[in-house]
Design a protein around this motif. Structure first.
Motif, short mmCIF file in Angstrom:
data_model
loop_
_atom_site.label_atom_id
_atom_site.label_comp_id
_atom_site.label_asym_id
_atom_site.label_seq_id
_atom_site.Cartn_x
_atom_site.Cartn_y
_atom_site.Cartn_z
N ALA A 1 0.81 -1.22 0.00
CA ALA A 1 0.00 0.00 0.00
C ALA A 1 0.84 1.26 0.00
O ALA A 1 0.38 2.31 -0.45
CB ALA A 1 -0.94 -0.01 1.21
N THR A 2 2.08 1.18 0.51
CA THR A 2 2.92 2.38 0.60
C THR A 2 3.60 2.71 -0.72
O THR A 2 4.23 3.77 -0.83
CB THR A 2 4.00 2.18 1.67
N CYS A 3 3.50 1.85 -1.72
CA CYS A 3 4.16 2.08 -3.00
C CYS A 3 3.26 2.88 -3.93
O CYS A 3 2.03 2.80 -3.84
CB CYS A 3 4.51 0.75 -3.66
N CYS B 1 10.21 1.27 -4.21
CA CYS B 1 9.55 0.00 -4.50
C CYS B 1 10.01 -0.58 -5.83
O CYS B 1 9.24 -1.22 -6.57
CB CYS B 1 8.03 0.16 -4.50
#
Length: 312
Positions: free
Chosen positions: A20-22, A130
């Motif tokens: 989700a952080t990418c 990422c």
């Protein structure tokens, strides 16, 4: 930013994990998105007519990152491309031979091993972006640094996978028009790869400074927005606001990437036009500005060059 970025971006689309952080992965537009994008397309970027010997060719300033809805050519640019005999690009990235030569030239060189401290910083940026960390062992470090700089635009919704250069390569084939590469992969690789070990390290240090300070993403976003909105004056003033030419190494790289390439690009465009064919030359917008920009260089070669104003 050159054609190799689009090639590398395509290879990376599904190579990295995407928690989700990418940033979101670039996606191929669906048929519904293509229909909507084509219907609502507006002109972006910069277009010039270049007339000589009874023929009109075109210069179109592109950007090597974008958003999905920017991929669809507006009516004026599409009309110019359709009216031309040849579509010319810096490199035709749909040509398998060119792609193969680019990929071969990206390989790391055994005589250019980086200090571990620099490798660690690049590795940290790959992880933060990422992107697959093994890229550092598979690709020349200058290419890794350049890729990281361009991929930083994903934080602003920009991706090299949406670059318009590839769109015109595809369009030419759909229109059954020949595609001409104005440069060679070897020339672009020579410019991107440091000539000496010191130049390699300086280029990587410069890129890391922009990435680690957080400047790379907003700078790229401003450049892309200026292109999308057709703000030529802002593009012409690029050196004043980009904060990317603070060292002699930065200025040398900019001269190599723009000023030293432009005469060769102009010569290639002129050669196609002089052969009796009109050409639609789609080249990065920074190649269009200043006294050494392509419009000015073609004017010196006897062309009548006029900016095409896009309708709002």
């Amino acid at each position: 930013m050159t054609a190799f970025l689009i090639v590398l971006a395509s290879a990376l689309l599904h190579a990295a994990q995407a928690p989700a952080t990418c940033p979101p992965e670039a996606r191929q537009p669906s048929p519904a998105q293509v229909e909507e994008g084509t219907r609502n397309a507006r002109d972006r970027g910069f277009l010039w007519r270049a007339s000589k010997d009874g023929r009109t060719s075109y210069l179109y300033g592109t950007v090597h990152v974008g958003k999905m809805d920017w991929m669809f050519p507006g009516p004026e640019a599409l009309r110019a491309a359709r009216a031309s005999d040849v579509i010319a690009l810096e490199l035709d990235i749909l040509d398998p031979d060119i792609v193969g030569r680019l990929q071969a030239g990206m390989a790391p060189r055994t005589d250019r091993a980086l200090p571990e401290a620099l490798r660690a910083r690049l590795r940290a940026q790959l992880k933060a972006a990422c992107l697959p960390e093994p890229l550092l062992d598979q690709t020349a470090p200058e290419m890794v640094a350049t890729t990281l700089t361009v991929m930083a635009g994903r934080a602003e919704g920009l991706d090299p996978a949406y670059a318009v250069d590839a769109v015109y390569a595809s369009m030419a084939r759909a229109l059954k028009k020949p595609v001409s590469s104005l440069e060679t992969p070897e020339l672009q690789l020579k410019l991107l790869l440091g000539g000496t070990e010191a130049e390699t390290r300086a280029a990587i240090e410069s890129a890391l400074k922009e990435l680690e300070s957080g400047k790379a993403s907003p700078m790229l976003a401003r450049l892309a927005r200026a292109w999308s909105d057709g703000r030529l004056a802002e593009m012409e003033n690029y050196e004043a606001w980009c904060e990317c030419l603070e060292t002699e190494a930065d200025r040398l790289m900019m001269r190599r990437m723009l000023d030293e390439r432009n005469p060769g690009l102009a010569k290639s465009i002129d050669a196609i036009h002089a052969s009796g064919k009109s050409v639609f030359a789609a080249v990065g917008s920074l190649h269009m500005i200043g006294r050494l920009g392509l419009p000015a260089l073609l004017a010196e070669r006897g062309y009548k060059v006029e900016r095409v104003d896009f309708k709002p």
